[in-house]
Design a protein around this motif. Structure first.
Motif, PDB file in Angstrom:
ATOM      1  N   LYS A 155       0.832  -1.219   0.000  1.00 59.49           N
ATOM      2  CA  LYS A 155       0.000   0.000   0.000  1.00 59.49           C
ATOM      3  C   LYS A 155       0.858   1.257   0.000  1.00 59.49           C
ATOM      4  O   LYS A 155       0.555   2.248   0.671  1.00 59.49           O
ATOM      5  N   PRO A 173     -15.072   7.499  -0.941  1.00 59.80           N
ATOM      6  CA  PRO A 173     -15.237   6.181  -0.348  1.00 59.80           C
ATOM      7  C   PRO A 173     -16.490   6.097   0.515  1.00 59.80           C
ATOM      8  O   PRO A 173     -16.942   7.107   1.052  1.00 59.80           O
ATOM      9  N   GLU A 177     -15.581   2.591   4.737  1.00 60.18           N
ATOM     10  CA  GLU A 177     -14.243   2.413   4.184  1.00 60.18           C
ATOM     11  C   GLU A 177     -13.462   3.717   4.283  1.00 60.18           C
ATOM     12  O   GLU A 177     -12.731   4.098   3.373  1.00 60.18           O
ATOM     13  N   LYS A 179     -10.978   6.670   4.671  1.00 61.30           N
ATOM     14  CA  LYS A 179      -9.547   6.714   4.387  1.00 61.30           C
ATOM     15  C   LYS A 179      -8.977   8.020   4.927  1.00 61.30           C
ATOM     16  O   LYS A 179      -9.627   9.062   4.873  1.00 61.30           O
ATOM     17  N   ASP A 190      -6.214   3.085   4.986  1.00 59.50           N
ATOM     18  CA  ASP A 190      -7.489   2.581   4.491  1.00 59.50           C
ATOM     19  C   ASP A 190      -8.074   1.687   5.586  1.00 59.50           C
ATOM     20  O   ASP A 190      -7.508   0.636   5.906  1.00 59.50           O
ATOM     21  N   THR A 191      -9.206   2.108   6.157  1.00 59.10           N
ATOM     22  CA  THR A 191      -9.810   1.360   7.258  1.00 59.10           C
ATOM     23  C   THR A 191     -10.002  -0.109   6.880  1.00 59.10           C
ATOM     24  O   THR A 191      -9.745  -1.008   7.688  1.00 59.10           O
TER      25      THR A 191
END
Ligand SMILES: Cc1cc2nc3c(=O)[nH]c(=O)nc-3n(C[C@H](O)[C@H](O)[C@H](O)COP(=O)(O)O)c2cc1C
Length: 229
Positions: A155, A173, A177, A179, A190-191
């Motif tokens: 990532k 998002p 989700e 971010k 990113d959760t």
């Protein structure tokens, strides 16, 4: 024209080092490639604003450390998001010296090359340094880090000075989700993915990260993150 075609080009990930007046510096680069085998010659594209550019211009020498797949994001943060103008990047880093006294990484690197610049090509923001091999060695066995692995699995992100930088597209998002982007290096928490390298499970909301959690790429604190919407 569909510029997304550029995303299909594959690269490795390297730390390119040089020296100037007894000082060492290095930076992450994905644009290293071999040009000819006889004589063995490689090239790298370096941003004209980088300290490494100044050092290569001066010494006419550079090394390439080929990063292993397991190289931590913190190492890429150290060499890819900080400039040697602000800090000594070699502090606390294990390195060796090539034939002509240029440093190369000995931890998280599979091999190193040393090259002497034989030609340089101005390419707008960057200079392509073409170098003839003057030294090379294998450090350990393993899988090399690829640019795709760095993005998809680690990532990781790239700064504006990288030749392959692409300005971010607007993206909304879903709330679950969420971010959070690091304002220092652009890394996005990113959760949904969490931060497995630091033991943070997928689905962990940003608010629940420990207070001493830091950006896995550049080491910035939580307070440097802003929610993306
Ligand atoms: C994944 C990645 C790839 C990069 N590729 C390049 C590259 O090929 N050429 C370049 O000039 N900069 C590249 N960069 C950016 C430099 O590593 C970065 O600007 C660095 O801070 C320059 O350091 P310096 O000023 O100490 O030389 C890359 C960074 C990352 C994270």
């Amino acid at each position: 024209m569909n510029p997304k075609a550029l995303y299909t080009i594959t690269y490795g990930l390297y730390v390119v080092c040089s020296k100037k007046e007894g000082r060492f510096n290095g930076q992450v680069a994905n644009t290293v490639f071999q040009i000819t085998s006889e004589p063995p010659t490689v090239a790298v594209s370096i941003n004209k604003n980088n300290l490494t550019h100044e050092f290569i211009k001066e010494s006419r020498l550079f090394t390439v450390s080929v990063l292993e797949q397991e190289a931590p994001l913190s190492l890429i943060g150290q060499f890819g998001f900080k400039s040697g103008r602000e800090a000594d990047k070699f502090a606390g880093v294990q390195y060796g010296l090539s034939q002509n006294g240029v440093p190369y990484l000995t931890a998280h690197a599979l091999s190193f090359l040393e090259a002497e610049v034989v030609q340089e090509v101005g390419a707008g923001t960057h200079t392509i340094f073409i170098g003839r091999l003057t030294d090379a060695g294998i450090l350990k066995e393993g899988a090399p880090m690829t640019y795709a692995y760095y993005h998809q699995v680690k990532k990781g992100v790239v700064p504006k000075t990288a030749p392959t930088y692409v300005a971010k597209q607007e993206e909304k998002p879903a709330p679950q989700e969420a971010k959070y982007a690091c304002e220092v290096c652009g890394y996005v928490y990113d959760t949904a993915a969490g931060d497995p390298a630091h033991g943070v499970a997928p689905g962990t909301p940003f608010e629940q990260l420990p207070a001493d959690w830091v950006c896995p790429v550049c080491g910035a604190g939580k307070e440097q993150f802003r929610k993306e919407n």
